[in-house]
Design an enzyme around this catalytic site. Structure first.
Site, PDB file in Angstrom:
ATOM      1  N   CYS A  56     -90.225 -16.972 -21.895  1.00 24.96           N
ATOM      2  CA  CYS A  56     -89.480 -18.123 -21.928  1.00 24.96           C
ATOM      3  C   CYS A  56     -87.883 -17.751 -21.493  1.00 24.96           C
ATOM      4  O   CYS A  56     -87.484 -16.755 -21.824  1.00 24.96           O
ATOM      5  CB  CYS A  56     -89.127 -18.252 -23.504  1.00 24.96           C
ATOM      6  SG  CYS A  56     -87.771 -19.348 -24.332  1.00 24.96           S
ATOM      7  N   CYS A  59     -85.204 -17.443 -24.178  1.00 19.78           N
ATOM      8  CA  CYS A  59     -85.123 -16.099 -24.986  1.00 19.78           C
ATOM      9  C   CYS A  59     -84.975 -14.980 -24.109  1.00 19.78           C
ATOM     10  O   CYS A  59     -84.317 -13.999 -24.814  1.00 19.78           O
ATOM     11  CB  CYS A  59     -86.811 -15.814 -25.272  1.00 19.78           C
ATOM     12  SG  CYS A  59     -87.486 -17.021 -26.359  1.00 19.78           S
TER      13      CYS A  59
END
Length: 278
Positions: A56, A59
């Site tokens: 991600c 993230c």
């Protein structure tokens, strides 16, 4: 004397390099890792938990801020943790993670979802100023320790296991995709049959069915008792018929007695009319 072309490292420099080796690769992280085995630790104390995935991008951008915030964890008396949803699918289902990254605050078993800015300063203010008190906690029905969320966790783990088996059938055993689907379809049918048999067995044990016993033939006493009312009805009918026959007989006798008298009257009337004419 050392041969030409070689580099001699002094012993003092070598010791310094060895001692500094762990710090050259990076500092020790203060972020704790939460898994399916130790997740119940978050039910006690003050926690900030990040759910992330290595692939991600958001993230990845959050990681430096999260690591810096974890350095303040001891001063703020808060435990900073993270969960890799790709490695812990059970926790992903237990907390219903639908977006990444997702951050939860937990205080003595009460979970609140953090939806504010994602910087180190904002995280610190959220804990130090106790801003989490203004957020309504997650309902106990949807808490990670509830029966419903435990079922969701098991479902997510089952889905991950099915995916692993599917990859094993295709990549390691060389089965085609339709062959893997056929295996899962047969397994589903067999498991459904076994589950149905188990449910029938449990239901039969808990609520046994009542077997119908054959009705015994009625005894002579019962027959005699049941025949008595019939006999009484028949006797009453016979008595009524006798009464009716007697009334009919009496009416017939009355009519027979009246016939001669009527004949005599007619004759007398006839004679009287004949005398008058003469």
């Amino acid at each position: 004397m050392a041969p030409s072309g070689t580099f001699v490292v002094p012993p003092a420099v070598l010791v310094l390099l060895l001692l500094g080796a762990p710090w050259t690769h990076g500092r020790r992280s203060n972020v704790r890792v939460i898994t399916d085995e130790n997740w119940r630790e978050v039910l006690e104390g003050d926690w900030m938990i990040e759910f992330y995935a290595p692939w991600c991008p958001a993230c990845q951008n959050l990681q430096p801020e999260w690591e810096s915030f974890a350095e303040w964890g001891e001063d703020l008396e808060v435990n900073v943790a993270k969960v890799d949803v790709t490695e812990q699918p059970g926790l992903s289902g237990r907390f219903i993670i639908t977006a990444l990254p997702t951050i939860y605050h937990c205080k003595d078993g009460e979970f609140r979802r953090y939806q504010g800015p994602r910087t180190k300063k904002d995280f610190i203010n959220f804990i130090s100023d106790k801003e989490w008190k203004s957020i309504e906690p997650v309902s106990s029905w949807f808490g990670p320790g509830s029966v419903l969320m435990s079922s969701m966790s098991a479902l997510f783990q089952l889905s991950m296991w099915i995916r692993t088996c599917h990859n094993y059938f295709i990549e390691d055993l060389g089965l085609p995709v339709w062959g893997s689907y056929t295996v899962f379809a047969l397994a589903t049918l067999l498991s459904g049959l076994l589950l149905g048999l188990c449910m029938i067995f449990v239901a039969d044990c808990l609520c046994p069915s009542k077997r119908r016993r054959p009705q015994p033939y009625p005894s002579k006493k019962i027959l005699s008792e049941s025949s008595q009312p019939l006999k009484k009805v028949e006797e009453e009918q016979e008595a009524d018929e006798e009464d009716v026959s007697e009334e009919e007989a009496e009416s017939k006798e009355g009519t027979n007695k009246d016939l001669p008298q009527n004949a005599i009257r007619q004759r007398s009337l006839g004679l009287s009319l004949a005398t008058d004419k003469s």
